[in-house]
Design a protein around this motif. Structure first.
Motif, PDB file in Angstrom:
ATOM      1  N   PRO A  57      -1.383  -8.778 -12.304  1.00  0.00           N
ATOM      2  CA  PRO A  57      -0.897  -7.749 -11.383  1.00  0.00           C
ATOM      3  C   PRO A  57       0.630  -7.725 -11.239  1.00  0.00           C
ATOM      4  O   PRO A  57       1.265  -8.768 -11.075  1.00  0.00           O
ATOM      5  CB  PRO A  57      -1.550  -8.139 -10.053  1.00  0.00           C
ATOM      6  CG  PRO A  57      -2.708  -9.003 -10.417  1.00  0.00           C
ATOM      7  CD  PRO A  57      -2.291  -9.733 -11.649  1.00  0.00           C
ATOM      8  N   TYR A  58       1.176  -6.533 -11.290  1.00  0.00           N
ATOM      9  CA  TYR A  58       2.595  -6.305 -10.996  1.00  0.00           C
ATOM     10  C   TYR A  58       2.687  -5.378  -9.786  1.00  0.00           C
ATOM     11  O   TYR A  58       1.959  -4.384  -9.711  1.00  0.00           O
ATOM     12  CB  TYR A  58       3.297  -5.643 -12.182  1.00  0.00           C
ATOM     13  CG  TYR A  58       3.898  -6.617 -13.168  1.00  0.00           C
ATOM     14  CD1 TYR A  58       5.275  -6.771 -13.285  1.00  0.00           C
ATOM     15  CD2 TYR A  58       3.078  -7.386 -13.992  1.00  0.00           C
ATOM     16  CE1 TYR A  58       5.821  -7.655 -14.206  1.00  0.00           C
ATOM     17  CE2 TYR A  58       3.615  -8.276 -14.906  1.00  0.00           C
ATOM     18  CZ  TYR A  58       4.986  -8.405 -15.010  1.00  0.00           C
ATOM     19  OH  TYR A  58       5.518  -9.290 -15.904  1.00  0.00           O
ATOM     20  N   VAL A  59       3.595  -5.689  -8.899  1.00  0.00           N
ATOM     21  CA  VAL A  59       3.878  -4.842  -7.752  1.00  0.00           C
ATOM     22  C   VAL A  59       5.216  -4.169  -8.015  1.00  0.00           C
ATOM     23  O   VAL A  59       6.224  -4.843  -8.257  1.00  0.00           O
ATOM     24  CB  VAL A  59       3.942  -5.657  -6.444  1.00  0.00           C
ATOM     25  CG1 VAL A  59       4.086  -4.713  -5.252  1.00  0.00           C
ATOM     26  CG2 VAL A  59       2.707  -6.541  -6.286  1.00  0.00           C
ATOM     27  N   LEU A  60       5.237  -2.838  -7.988  1.00  0.00           N
ATOM     28  CA  LEU A  60       6.452  -2.093  -8.302  1.00  0.00           C
ATOM     29  C   LEU A  60       7.252  -1.888  -7.019  1.00  0.00           C
ATOM     30  O   LEU A  60       6.877  -1.082  -6.164  1.00  0.00           O
ATOM     31  CB  LEU A  60       6.125  -0.755  -8.951  1.00  0.00           C
ATOM     32  CG  LEU A  60       5.853  -0.789 -10.471  1.00  0.00           C
ATOM     33  CD1 LEU A  60       4.646  -1.650 -10.794  1.00  0.00           C
ATOM     34  CD2 LEU A  60       5.675   0.610 -11.032  1.00  0.00           C
ATOM     35  N   GLY A  61       8.343  -2.650  -6.898  1.00  0.00           N
ATOM     36  CA  GLY A  61       9.092  -2.693  -5.654  1.00  0.00           C
ATOM     37  C   GLY A  61      10.349  -1.863  -5.622  1.00  0.00           C
ATOM     38  O   GLY A  61      11.259  -2.149  -4.836  1.00  0.00           O
ATOM     39  N   ALA A  62      10.432  -0.825  -6.447  1.00  0.00           N
ATOM     40  CA  ALA A  62      11.632   0.019  -6.462  1.00  0.00           C
ATOM     41  C   ALA A  62      11.812   0.747  -5.131  1.00  0.00           C
ATOM     42  O   ALA A  62      10.838   1.026  -4.419  1.00  0.00           O
ATOM     43  CB  ALA A  62      11.551   1.033  -7.597  1.00  0.00           C
ATOM     44  N   ALA A  63      13.060   1.068  -4.821  1.00  0.00           N
ATOM     45  CA  ALA A  63      13.357   1.829  -3.612  1.00  0.00           C
ATOM     46  C   ALA A  63      13.086   3.321  -3.802  1.00  0.00           C
ATOM     47  O   ALA A  63      13.009   4.068  -2.828  1.00  0.00           O
ATOM     48  CB  ALA A  63      14.803   1.614  -3.199  1.00  0.00           C
ATOM     49  N   LEU A 108       6.481  -9.497  -8.994  1.00  0.00           N
ATOM     50  CA  LEU A 108       7.188  -8.434  -8.274  1.00  0.00           C
ATOM     51  C   LEU A 108       8.323  -7.947  -9.153  1.00  0.00           C
ATOM     52  O   LEU A 108       9.104  -8.745  -9.682  1.00  0.00           O
ATOM     53  CB  LEU A 108       7.729  -8.969  -6.953  1.00  0.00           C
ATOM     54  CG  LEU A 108       8.574  -8.011  -6.108  1.00  0.00           C
ATOM     55  CD1 LEU A 108       7.754  -6.834  -5.629  1.00  0.00           C
ATOM     56  CD2 LEU A 108       9.193  -8.757  -4.918  1.00  0.00           C
ATOM     57  N   THR A 109       8.410  -6.634  -9.327  1.00  0.00           N
ATOM     58  CA  THR A 109       9.468  -6.068 -10.143  1.00  0.00           C
ATOM     59  C   THR A 109      10.220  -5.009  -9.353  1.00  0.00           C
ATOM     60  O   THR A 109       9.637  -4.320  -8.506  1.00  0.00           O
ATOM     61  CB  THR A 109       8.909  -5.455 -11.446  1.00  0.00           C
ATOM     62  OG1 THR A 109       9.966  -4.810 -12.167  1.00  0.00           O
ATOM     63  CG2 THR A 109       7.821  -4.435 -11.157  1.00  0.00           C
ATOM     64  N   SER A 110      11.498  -4.870  -9.642  1.00  0.00           N
ATOM     65  CA  SER A 110      12.292  -3.828  -8.999  1.00  0.00           C
ATOM     66  C   SER A 110      12.161  -2.498  -9.719  1.00  0.00           C
ATOM     67  O   SER A 110      12.750  -1.498  -9.304  1.00  0.00           O
ATOM     68  CB  SER A 110      13.764  -4.242  -8.961  1.00  0.00           C
ATOM     69  OG  SER A 110      14.271  -4.434 -10.282  1.00  0.00           O
ATOM     70  N   GLN A 111      11.402  -2.468 -10.805  1.00  0.00           N
ATOM     71  CA  GLN A 111      11.181  -1.220 -11.523  1.00  0.00           C
ATOM     72  C   GLN A 111      10.236  -0.322 -10.742  1.00  0.00           C
ATOM     73  O   GLN A 111       9.491  -0.780  -9.870  1.00  0.00           O
ATOM     74  CB  GLN A 111      10.617  -1.500 -12.912  1.00  0.00           C
ATOM     75  CG  GLN A 111      11.578  -2.231 -13.833  1.00  0.00           C
ATOM     76  CD  GLN A 111      10.998  -2.433 -15.217  1.00  0.00           C
ATOM     77  OE1 GLN A 111       9.794  -2.531 -15.394  1.00  0.00           O
ATOM     78  NE2 GLN A 111      11.868  -2.488 -16.217  1.00  0.00           N
TER      79      GLN A 111
END
Length: 282
Positions: A57-63, A108-111
């Motif tokens: 799992p990846y969580v897409l944490g972009a603003a 967790l990714t900032s993408q």
């Protein structure tokens, strides 16, 4: 007062639902306002889609999330649609921590970015595109029980005003779709009807042992889902509705929409949790 949303499994079907809504798209156009009327506007929306797929799992944490047109060969008008939304980095970080604390190798990714399994649904439900979205990737080789357990790690978020959606398709056999094309309004095929009826009956009875073993028990399971990925989000959404008294799966599962396109592409939608009954007549 604590807002507790039901969780949702929504079928997104073809990207063309964005420009040709059909019965499922018109249902989504009613669903969003109904949710706001019943529970208020969600503070944020978590969506798991099979079109953002990773081994873990990846969580897409972009603003901010841009619209991703992750498909080819469709009319030009479809590529002109924009549904860009804010993200919610703080919520993304919280989701990531919950998954890690639950023993999952989550990242967790900032993408960011919204694949078509996300924005084609949300554009009908919440057309203003002003609700923060946190996409959560789907692991296509996970088992139904794994997805149920993953969803359960996030169940308290729906009591904090967060709407949890699993995006997929009630049936999804693209080989049949492309090799044996039928008109969009073709009569429903018998194997599709049998599979849909089985899911409805087992969900209504909260027979989660059967639902988790759908490959062996559901009629025509392999014909309706040659691969699992478009069905796994059903279990994610169900898990996110579980409460402390639930054992294997949520006690309440309600089909809130049913329709079929091209004879075998089912667009059914389900709501989970005690609150689901309020969506019975959307």
């Amino acid at each position: 007062m604590t807002v507790a949303f039901p969780t949702l499994f929504l079928s997104h079907g073809s990207p063309m639902i964005a420009v040709e809504p059909g019965p499922a798209g018109h249902f989504l156009q009613r669903l969003g306002p109904a949710i706001e009327t019943l529970w208020g506007r969600p503070k944020a929306i978590i969506v798991m889609s099979p079109h953002t797929a990773t081994p873990t799992p990846y969580v897409l944490g972009a603003a901010h999330h841009d619209t991703i047109h992750d498909f080819g060969g469709f009319p030009a008008a479809l590529y002109e649609i924009r549904y860009d939304t804010p993200g919610e980095p703080q919520l993304a970080s919280e989701i990531h921590q919950k998954l890690v604390n639950g023993g999952l190798p989550a990242r967790l990714t900032s993408q960011g970015g919204l694949d078509h399994g996300i924005w084609t649904l949300l554009m009908h439900m919440f057309p203003a595109a002003n609700i923060p979205v946190v996409p959560l990737s789907l692991s296509p080789r996970a088992k139904p029980a794994d997805m149920l357990a993953l969803g359960r790690l996030l169940t308290d978020l729906r009591r904090q005003g967060v709407l949890v959606i699993g995006s997929g398709s009630l049936t999804h056999n693209l080989q049949r779709f492309f090799h044996h094309p039928s008109p969009v309004d073709a009569p429903e095929e018998a194997d599709c009807a049998a599979f849909r009826a089985w899911v409805h009956d087992k969900a209504q009875a909260a027979d989660w042992p059967a639902l988790l073993d759908y490959r062996a028990q559901a009629p025509h399971a392999w014909a309706m889902h040659p691969t699992d990925e478009h069905w796994l989000a059903f279990y994610f959404a169900a898990g996110a509705a579980m409460c402390d008294t639930d054992t294997i799966g949520p006690a309440t599962s309600l089909r809130i929409h049913e329709s079929v396109t091209h004879g075998h592409l089912a667009m059914d939608a389900y709501a989970f949790g005690a609150e689901a009954a309020k969506l019975a007549n959307v």
